[in-house]
Scaffold this active site. Structure first.
Site, PDB file in Angstrom:
ATOM      1  N   LYS A 106       0.860  -1.188   0.000  1.00  0.00           N
ATOM      2  CA  LYS A 106       0.000   0.000   0.000  1.00  0.00           C
ATOM      3  C   LYS A 106       0.890   1.229   0.000  1.00  0.00           C
ATOM      4  O   LYS A 106       1.739   1.396   0.877  1.00  0.00           O
ATOM      5  CB  LYS A 106      -0.905   0.004   1.221  1.00  0.00           C
ATOM      6  CG  LYS A 106      -1.716   1.285   1.337  1.00  0.00           C
ATOM      7  CD  LYS A 106      -2.757   1.209   2.412  1.00  0.00           C
ATOM      8  CE  LYS A 106      -3.441   2.559   2.576  1.00  0.00           C
ATOM      9  NZ  LYS A 106      -4.489   2.509   3.587  1.00  0.00           N
ATOM     10  N   LYS A 162      -2.365  -1.459  -3.663  1.00  0.00           N
ATOM     11  CA  LYS A 162      -3.213  -0.268  -3.570  1.00  0.00           C
ATOM     12  C   LYS A 162      -2.355   0.984  -3.660  1.00  0.00           C
ATOM     13  O   LYS A 162      -1.313   1.035  -3.009  1.00  0.00           O
ATOM     14  CB  LYS A 162      -3.941  -0.308  -2.229  1.00  0.00           C
ATOM     15  CG  LYS A 162      -4.834   0.868  -1.964  1.00  0.00           C
ATOM     16  CD  LYS A 162      -5.368   0.782  -0.565  1.00  0.00           C
ATOM     17  CE  LYS A 162      -6.238   1.990  -0.300  1.00  0.00           C
ATOM     18  NZ  LYS A 162      -6.630   2.104   1.062  1.00  0.00           N
TER      19      LYS A 162
HETATM   20  C1  PBG Z   1      -6.633   3.844   5.624  1.00  0.00           C
HETATM   21  C2  PBG Z   1      -7.362   3.608   4.345  1.00  0.00           C
HETATM   22  C3  PBG Z   1      -7.375   4.490   3.282  1.00  0.00           C
HETATM   23  C4  PBG Z   1      -8.134   3.910   2.270  1.00  0.00           C
HETATM   24  C5  PBG Z   1      -8.603   2.676   2.737  1.00  0.00           C
HETATM   25  N1  PBG Z   1      -8.097   2.497   4.035  1.00  0.00           N
HETATM   26  C6  PBG Z   1      -6.813   5.844   3.140  1.00  0.00           C
HETATM   27  C7  PBG Z   1      -5.507   6.150   3.635  1.00  0.00           C
HETATM   28  O1  PBG Z   1      -4.601   5.318   3.694  1.00  0.00           O
HETATM   29  O2  PBG Z   1      -5.334   7.313   4.021  1.00  0.00           O
HETATM   30  C8  PBG Z   1      -8.354   4.547   0.936  1.00  0.00           C
HETATM   31  C9  PBG Z   1      -9.437   4.050   0.094  1.00  0.00           C
HETATM   32  C10 PBG Z   1      -9.732   4.909  -1.088  1.00  0.00           C
HETATM   33  O3  PBG Z   1      -9.070   5.936  -1.345  1.00  0.00           O
HETATM   34  O4  PBG Z   1     -10.677   4.574  -1.791  1.00  0.00           O
HETATM   35  N2  PBG Z   1      -6.683   2.878   6.558  1.00  0.00           N
END
Ligand code: PBG
Length: 332
Positions: A202, A256
């Site tokens: 991620k 991601k």
């Molecule tokens: C954080 C989390 C995020 C998303 C899912 N879980 C955002 C981040 O890391 O700040 C993003 C999902 C999206 O942008 O659709 N736990």
């Protein structure tokens, strides 16, 4: 493996295989179907559906609406729904206390959805950011995100989700070692069948912007997440992250964001041959919808083309806000 063409033009005319729909379908290398789609959904504690401004066509769902949506997912052939909570500002604190509340929004949503449509898998996000008043995924001390103390909170959160009936835990926090801790806690806690889909690679991405509005953490977030999420410049590190999460007990892995990281998806699939998913995140959704609303893109074709790109890269499935819409387009 790519093989060199055994013949040259005019013996080989690739256009022969493109001349009509039936032959294009006959030689197609990948497919896209509703079973490839995981529905990404934000739930809230009020009534009804609340539109998310930065994501035209996406609503926050009340618990009641989420239960109805689970039935809809089943009817559309969507295998699973990933839920994320919108928490009222006054319920947030530094430790994200609400994250492990057995009577909280997530617990109630999971129960209502599993009651309404037990055939649909429910995936819960393991991370503190929707619940913390600072908007970070972990606990903070002196401006530092603490790794191991955060893991203790994530385990409490994950066990609560499993007890509520979640089928898949999806840690998105990017703390080191959290998959091992969750797996061990699930085993000893009598939840050995609960699956883990690790947000293994991620990245610290600009494409999460609209999500933070959707879950109400945009205003809360101080600073950025670069000390725990991955540097977008790196690939080898993604392979190490994925290897660690598999060794720690992840059943499935995720990359991601999605489209800007298809190279990572392809390498992960090749290196590990594990069920690999990609998350088509909020910014990817917003970007496409904004262009479509300006008349600059053919919306439905563009949606299906982006989803197809994940399948071509080797994904087992895609977590996407387009899931119900795409499933309908695919003629479910
Ligand atoms: C954080 C989390 C995020 C998303 C899912 N879980 C955002 C981040 O890391 O700040 C993003 C999902 C999206 O942008 O659709 N736990």
């Amino acid at each position: 493996m790519t093989k060199a063409p055994i013949a040259a033009y005019p013996a080989l005319r690739p256009r022969r295989l493109r001349q009509a729909d039936w032959i294009r379908r006959m030689v197609r290398e990948t497919t896209l179907q509703p079973s490839d789609l995981l529905w990404s959904m934000v739930v809230h504690d009020g009534d009804g559906l609340i539109p998310v401004k930065s994501m035209p066509g996406v609503d926050r769902f009340s618990v009641k609406e989420a239960a109805k949506a689970a039935v809809q997912a089943r009817d559309l052939g969507i295998p699973a729904i990933a839920i994320f909570p919108f928490i009222d500002g006054e319920k947030k604190d530094a430790r994200g206390t609400q994250a492990s509340d057995p009577d909280g929004l997530i617990a109630r949503a999971v129960k209502a959805m599993k009651d309404a449509a037990p055939e649909v898998g429910i995936m819960c996000d393991v991370a503190l950011d929707p619940f913390t008043d600072h908007g970070h995924d972990g606990l903070i001390e002196d401006g530092k995100i603490l790794n191991d103390p955060t893991i203790e909170r994530l385990v409490e959160q994950g066990l609560m989700q499993a007890a509520a009936g979640a089928d898949i835990l999806a840690p998105s926090d990017m703390m080191d070692g959290r998959v091992a801790a969750l797996r061990a806690a699930l085993e000893t806690g009598g939840h050995q069948d609960v699956m883990i889909m690790a947000y293994a690679a991620k990245y610290a991405s600009a494409f999460y912007g609209p999500y933070r509005e959707a879950i109400g953490s945009a205003k809360a977030l101080k600073g950025d997440k670069r000390t725990y999420q991955m540097d977008p410049f790196n690939t080898e590190e993604a392979l190490r992250e994925v290897a660690m999460d598999i060794a720690e007990g992840a059943d499935m892995v995720m990359v991601k964001p999605g489209m800007p990281y298809l190279d990572i998806v392809q390498r992960v699939v090749e290196a590990f041959a594990m069920p690999t998913f990609a998350y088509q995140v909020s910014g990817e959704y917003a970007m496409l919808m904004a262009a479509a609303q300006n008349g600059w893109l053919e919306e439905e074709r563009a949606i299906l083309e982006t989803l197809t790109s994940f399948k071509r890269a080797g994904c087992a499935g895609i977590i996407t806000y387009f899931a119900p819409r795409a499933a309908k387009l695919l003629g479910a």
